[in-house]
Design an enzyme around this catalytic site. Structure first.
Site, PDB file in Angstrom:
ATOM      1  N   THR A 162       2.044  -4.720   3.612  1.00 27.40           N
ATOM      2  CA  THR A 162       1.597  -5.393   5.412  1.00 27.40           C
ATOM      3  C   THR A 162       0.635  -6.838   5.262  1.00 27.40           C
ATOM      4  O   THR A 162       0.716  -7.329   6.502  1.00 27.40           O
ATOM      5  CB  THR A 162       0.662  -4.312   6.265  1.00 27.40           C
ATOM      6  OG1 THR A 162      -0.567  -4.465   5.641  1.00 27.40           O
ATOM      7  CG2 THR A 162       0.987  -3.240   6.302  1.00 27.40           C
ATOM      8  N   ASP A 163      -0.253  -7.165   4.282  1.00 24.40           N
ATOM      9  CA  ASP A 163      -0.739  -8.158   4.836  1.00 24.40           C
ATOM     10  C   ASP A 163      -0.010  -9.345   4.967  1.00 24.40           C
ATOM     11  O   ASP A 163      -0.184 -10.586   5.509  1.00 24.40           O
ATOM     12  CB  ASP A 163      -1.662  -8.559   3.490  1.00 24.40           C
ATOM     13  CG  ASP A 163      -2.802  -7.491   3.247  1.00 24.40           C
ATOM     14  OD1 ASP A 163      -3.137  -6.662   4.417  1.00 24.40           O
ATOM     15  OD2 ASP A 163      -3.475  -7.843   2.314  1.00 24.40           O
ATOM     16  N   SER A 178      -0.323  -9.876  -1.115  1.00 22.43           N
ATOM     17  CA  SER A 178      -0.331 -10.923  -1.094  1.00 22.43           C
ATOM     18  C   SER A 178      -0.045 -11.646  -2.229  1.00 22.43           C
ATOM     19  O   SER A 178      -0.521 -13.302  -2.395  1.00 22.43           O
ATOM     20  CB  SER A 178      -2.525 -10.564  -1.411  1.00 22.43           C
ATOM     21  OG  SER A 178      -2.803  -9.746  -0.228  1.00 22.43           O
ATOM     22  N   THR A 205      -1.842 -22.448  18.369  1.00 23.38           N
ATOM     23  CA  THR A 205      -2.815 -21.934  18.946  1.00 23.38           C
ATOM     24  C   THR A 205      -3.885 -21.354  18.427  1.00 23.38           C
ATOM     25  O   THR A 205      -3.187 -20.296  17.545  1.00 23.38           O
ATOM     26  CB  THR A 205      -2.844 -21.748  20.414  1.00 23.38           C
ATOM     27  OG1 THR A 205      -4.076 -21.379  20.495  1.00 23.38           O
ATOM     28  CG2 THR A 205      -1.760 -20.732  20.300  1.00 23.38           C
ATOM     29  N   THR A 264       1.069  -1.481   0.219  1.00 23.31           N
ATOM     30  CA  THR A 264      -0.004   0.124  -0.016  1.00 23.31           C
ATOM     31  C   THR A 264       0.931   0.830   0.141  1.00 23.31           C
ATOM     32  O   THR A 264       0.145   2.002  -0.749  1.00 23.31           O
ATOM     33  CB  THR A 264      -0.554  -0.254   1.227  1.00 23.31           C
ATOM     34  OG1 THR A 264      -1.886  -0.872   1.423  1.00 23.31           O
ATOM     35  CG2 THR A 264      -1.712   0.837   0.809  1.00 23.31           C
TER      36      THR A 264
HETATM   37  N1  ASP Z   1      -2.613  -5.420  -0.167  1.00 23.41           N
HETATM   38  C1  ASP Z   1      -1.435  -4.659   0.851  1.00 23.41           C
HETATM   39  C2  ASP Z   1      -0.440  -5.164   0.334  1.00 23.41           C
HETATM   40  O1  ASP Z   1       0.209  -6.537   1.880  1.00 23.41           O
HETATM   41  C3  ASP Z   1      -2.395  -4.006   2.480  1.00 23.41           C
HETATM   42  C4  ASP Z   1      -0.872  -3.121   2.620  1.00 23.41           C
HETATM   43  O2  ASP Z   1      -0.172  -2.990   2.243  1.00 23.41           O
HETATM   44  O3  ASP Z   1      -0.476  -2.544   3.367  1.00 23.41           O
HETATM   45  O4  ASP Z   1       0.591  -5.735  -0.244  1.00 23.41           O
END
Ligand code: ASP
Length: 360
Positions: A107-108, A77, A296, A31
């Site tokens: 972040t994903d 992703s 878990t 992002t």
């Molecule tokens: N879908 C984005 C990614 O993981 C989300 C992000 O960067 O926050 O590339």
């Protein structure tokens, strides 16, 4: 998706280079560098020039920053072990030239990449800090600028005798530096999206950067080289239990012919159903040579298979505990250990041994 990195490293702050600490910024996507497509309304990755044009502050930072980017930046992703190896190779090829590395990443799946890199870069003695943002850098309220600038500062930071402050693979997000293989993305909304539930932060960032030295792993051998290992086995699966999961579903997953490893996401302290069909399916997979690891579903705490009968029976079926590891650290560790050619018995033993501080 196949992507290859741009090979030319370019310097953002070339004139400062001789005297200042050097950091290589590796832009993989996410992002932070995306823009909204006006037609579709969807965020799409853009190249690095776009990103830096929104951070003029980079030219003022007291670090000589060079950059390298994936030819096609990706949404995380789409990350695969192939991309993990690409990032690791960039670090290895540039290791001697830089004091630290910042990896800009979506972040994903950041926690997976951070875990994988921590296993791949054996004997790492320099900071590798992954960061990104929840809002693109071109958006007014972006969290990306602070994340990027602070990550660069920490990657360059060293003590009075020139030793790096955090020679580990870390995730930096919203004023907390976390050990990468202990981190988890816990919010799709908050700027403060990452936590490391079972391990304290390595640094807290406010007016000052306060390092938690006693929680940071410092290298034991100073003069030994970085030992990269790139192979991962993808013949693995994650099986999350839920009340009512059927035998047919469990059987179908465990019967996959090429299956080598399973991460079983269990309840609470590592508990699962005691129905005999379930335990028989698990025991039979273990007998066929499949490594089954118990992690878990809880965010914090750990697997203790001896606490309840429901966990103890898994133990007897040959299931191995993931202890206090995150799911992200567990699945990548399983892929890594199998990828190194280890046998079922070796993986079972090494799963409980720390490679890079991922387990207590
Ligand atoms: N879908 C984005 C990614 O993981 C989300 C992000 O960067 O926050 O590339």
């Amino acid at each position: 998706m196949q992507t290859s990195p741009v090979h030319n490293v370019f310097a953002l702050t070339p004139s400062k280079a001789p005297t200042l600490p050097r950091v290589l910024l590796i832009y993989t996507g996410g992002t932070i560098g995306m823009v909204r497509n006006p037609q579709t309304g969807v965020h799409e990755p853009l190249n690095f020039e776009h990103l830096v044009s929104h951070v003029p502050e980079l030219s003022q930072i007291k670090v000589a920053v060079s950059t390298i980017q994936f030819e096609q930046p990706i949404d995380s992703s789409n990350m695969t072990p192939h991309h993990w190896a690409m990032i690791a190779r960039i670090i290895v090829e540039n290791y001697e030239k830089y004091d630290g590395f910042v990896v800009l990443h979506g972040t994903d799946t950041m926690a997976y990449t951070a875990s994988a890199l921590s296993y791949m870069l054996d004997n790492l003695q320099k900071p590798v800090i992954l960061t990104g943002s929840q809002l693109p850098i071109g958006v007014l309220r972006t969290d990306g600028k602070e994340n990027l600038i602070t990550a660069i500062e920490m990657a360059a930071d060293h003590d009075r005798i020139g030793q790096p402050m955090v020679p580990e693979v870390c995730v930096y997000f919203q004023s907390k530096l976390l050990r990468g293989n202990r981190s988890k993305k816990l919010s799709a909304e908050e700027f403060n999206a990452f936590r490391s539930p079972n391990y304290p932060a390595l640094a807290e960032i406010g007016v000052h950067i306060t390092y938690a030295h006693h929680h940071i792993n410092y290298p034991r051998e100073h003069n030994t080289p970085l030992r990269p290992r790139y192979s991962f086995c993808t013949d693995v699966v994650m099986l999350k239990l839920f009340p009512g999961i059927s035998q047919m579903m469990v059987h179908s997953v465990l019967a996959i012919p090429s299956l080598r490893g399973v991460v079983l996401e269990t309840f609470g302290a590592g508990n699962a159903m005691t129905e005999s069909w379930f335990l028989d399916e698990i025991a039979s997979a273990v007998r066929r040579g499949v490594v089954v690891i118990n992690v878990t579903q809880c965010i914090d705490g750990m697997v203790e298979m001896s606490t309840y009968d429901t966990g103890n029976r898994l133990n007897k079926a040959g299931v191995i505990s993931a202890g206090d590891m995150t799911t992200e650290a567990t699945i990548t560790k399983l892929m890594f250990l199998l990828g190194q050619g280890q046998s079922q018995e070796e993986v079972g033993k090494n799963m409980l041994t720390s490679i890079a501080g991922e387990i207590d």
